[in-house]
Design a protein around this motif. Sequence first.
Motif, PDB file in Angstrom:
ATOM      1  N   PHE A 249     -11.586  52.583  59.728  1.00  0.00           N
ATOM      2  CA  PHE A 249     -12.695  52.948  58.844  1.00  0.00           C
ATOM      3  C   PHE A 249     -12.553  54.356  58.270  1.00  0.00           C
ATOM      4  O   PHE A 249     -13.129  54.667  57.228  1.00  0.00           O
ATOM      5  N   GLY A 250     -11.772  55.204  58.960  1.00  0.00           N
ATOM      6  CA  GLY A 250     -11.609  56.562  58.476  1.00  0.00           C
ATOM      7  C   GLY A 250     -10.488  56.725  57.465  1.00  0.00           C
ATOM      8  O   GLY A 250     -10.565  57.598  56.580  1.00  0.00           O
ATOM      9  N   MET A 284      -9.971  41.913  56.804  1.00  0.00           N
ATOM     10  CA  MET A 284      -9.333  41.624  58.090  1.00  0.00           C
ATOM     11  C   MET A 284      -9.286  42.860  58.987  1.00  0.00           C
ATOM     12  O   MET A 284      -9.586  42.788  60.181  1.00  0.00           O
ATOM     13  N   ILE A 285      -8.901  44.010  58.413  1.00  0.00           N
ATOM     14  CA  ILE A 285      -8.840  45.229  59.218  1.00  0.00           C
ATOM     15  C   ILE A 285     -10.221  45.605  59.722  1.00  0.00           C
ATOM     16  O   ILE A 285     -10.388  46.031  60.872  1.00  0.00           O
ATOM     17  N   GLY A 286     -11.238  45.430  58.872  1.00  0.00           N
ATOM     18  CA  GLY A 286     -12.611  45.714  59.310  1.00  0.00           C
ATOM     19  C   GLY A 286     -13.046  44.821  60.456  1.00  0.00           C
ATOM     20  O   GLY A 286     -13.644  45.283  61.430  1.00  0.00           O
ATOM     21  N   MET A 287     -12.734  43.518  60.341  1.00  0.00           N
ATOM     22  CA  MET A 287     -13.098  42.589  61.415  1.00  0.00           C
ATOM     23  C   MET A 287     -12.334  42.894  62.695  1.00  0.00           C
ATOM     24  O   MET A 287     -12.901  42.862  63.798  1.00  0.00           O
ATOM     25  N   PHE A 288     -11.041  43.203  62.566  1.00  0.00           N
ATOM     26  CA  PHE A 288     -10.251  43.541  63.748  1.00  0.00           C
ATOM     27  C   PHE A 288     -10.786  44.803  64.416  1.00  0.00           C
ATOM     28  O   PHE A 288     -10.815  44.905  65.642  1.00  0.00           O
ATOM     29  N   ALA A 289     -11.208  45.781  63.615  1.00  0.00           N
ATOM     30  CA  ALA A 289     -11.752  47.016  64.179  1.00  0.00           C
ATOM     31  C   ALA A 289     -13.023  46.735  64.978  1.00  0.00           C
ATOM     32  O   ALA A 289     -13.218  47.278  66.073  1.00  0.00           O
TER      33      ALA A 289
END
Length: 325
Positions: A249-250, A284-289
Amino acid sequence: MTMAMISSLFDDIRLILPDIPFLTPLATQIGVTCLVSQIVFTVLLHKRTTILPSGPWNELPAFTAHQLVSFPLMIILTYYGMRDWFFSPLNDNTAAGITTISPHDRIFGQHHPVNDVPLAIGTGAIMLWDIPTGLLSPPLHDPLMWAHHFGMATVALLMSGQFSHGTKIMIGAYYAPYYFGVIEFSSIFLAYVDVFHPKYRYYDEWLNDPKRESHTKMKVLKSLNDVCRAMFALSFLVLRGLYFPYVSFGYAIPDLWRAYITYDKTLPPPVGVPLWTGYFLIGMIGMFACLQAYWGVLVMRQVKKVLRGDEKKDKIKKVGNGKRD
């Protein structure tokens, strides 16, 4: 056998392997090697083979073989990830480095070769070995992990340029060492700890058998299990539960947004890179995070139970106890 001979042998093997859609030759080679190793270990560990002494591995041969293949893979991924994320000049992750390299360059710059080892493992090993093994071995039946691994493989395919309309332009290769390398440090310890999880009854009973608890070998295995559990919890909380959302997120998600939807439109995505790939990676990256943060909370709860000394009073239910491969 010298390294040159080994490299030549792998090149010869690669030549006889078929071309698999969306997989690079290196990814295919790694996936086939893992699959063959899985089959060989499963046969050797099966109770009908009678090559090895009797033990829980005879009841769970496919699961045990899966852990044996996973362990060196996690070490390889960790090595490449740590090297390229923290120590490579191509990936300057200091505050100064992140601010001087443009988001467009971090997303579309060719920071790593197309045959990047972590991305090859993230595609070939998962698609040709990990997912099929999970489908065929009852102890590895976990829909959430299947979805997680399938998502990882898809992200790796996108990042390696397999959906860039033949241009093979890599997407977000700057972040590949972290997402497909650094975070797997905790998986090294998990590969061992998971074997003795209470849900795998045969291993759990074997490790905690009163008749064997006085044996030096069992004491060493128990002590190693305790150390690995502690190291897994610590490394998971730091590298996945906290650092993963921070990087995602950063930096990674904002970089993807800026690279695909630039401020002044002077640096659009390269020709051949579909716009949907950016939105897909962001999602996808947001969900994985979020998933890593959720798993981090679960790990923290287990740590609290251990620290309070009431772990034995509230054990995880033994899902699938008695299931054989």
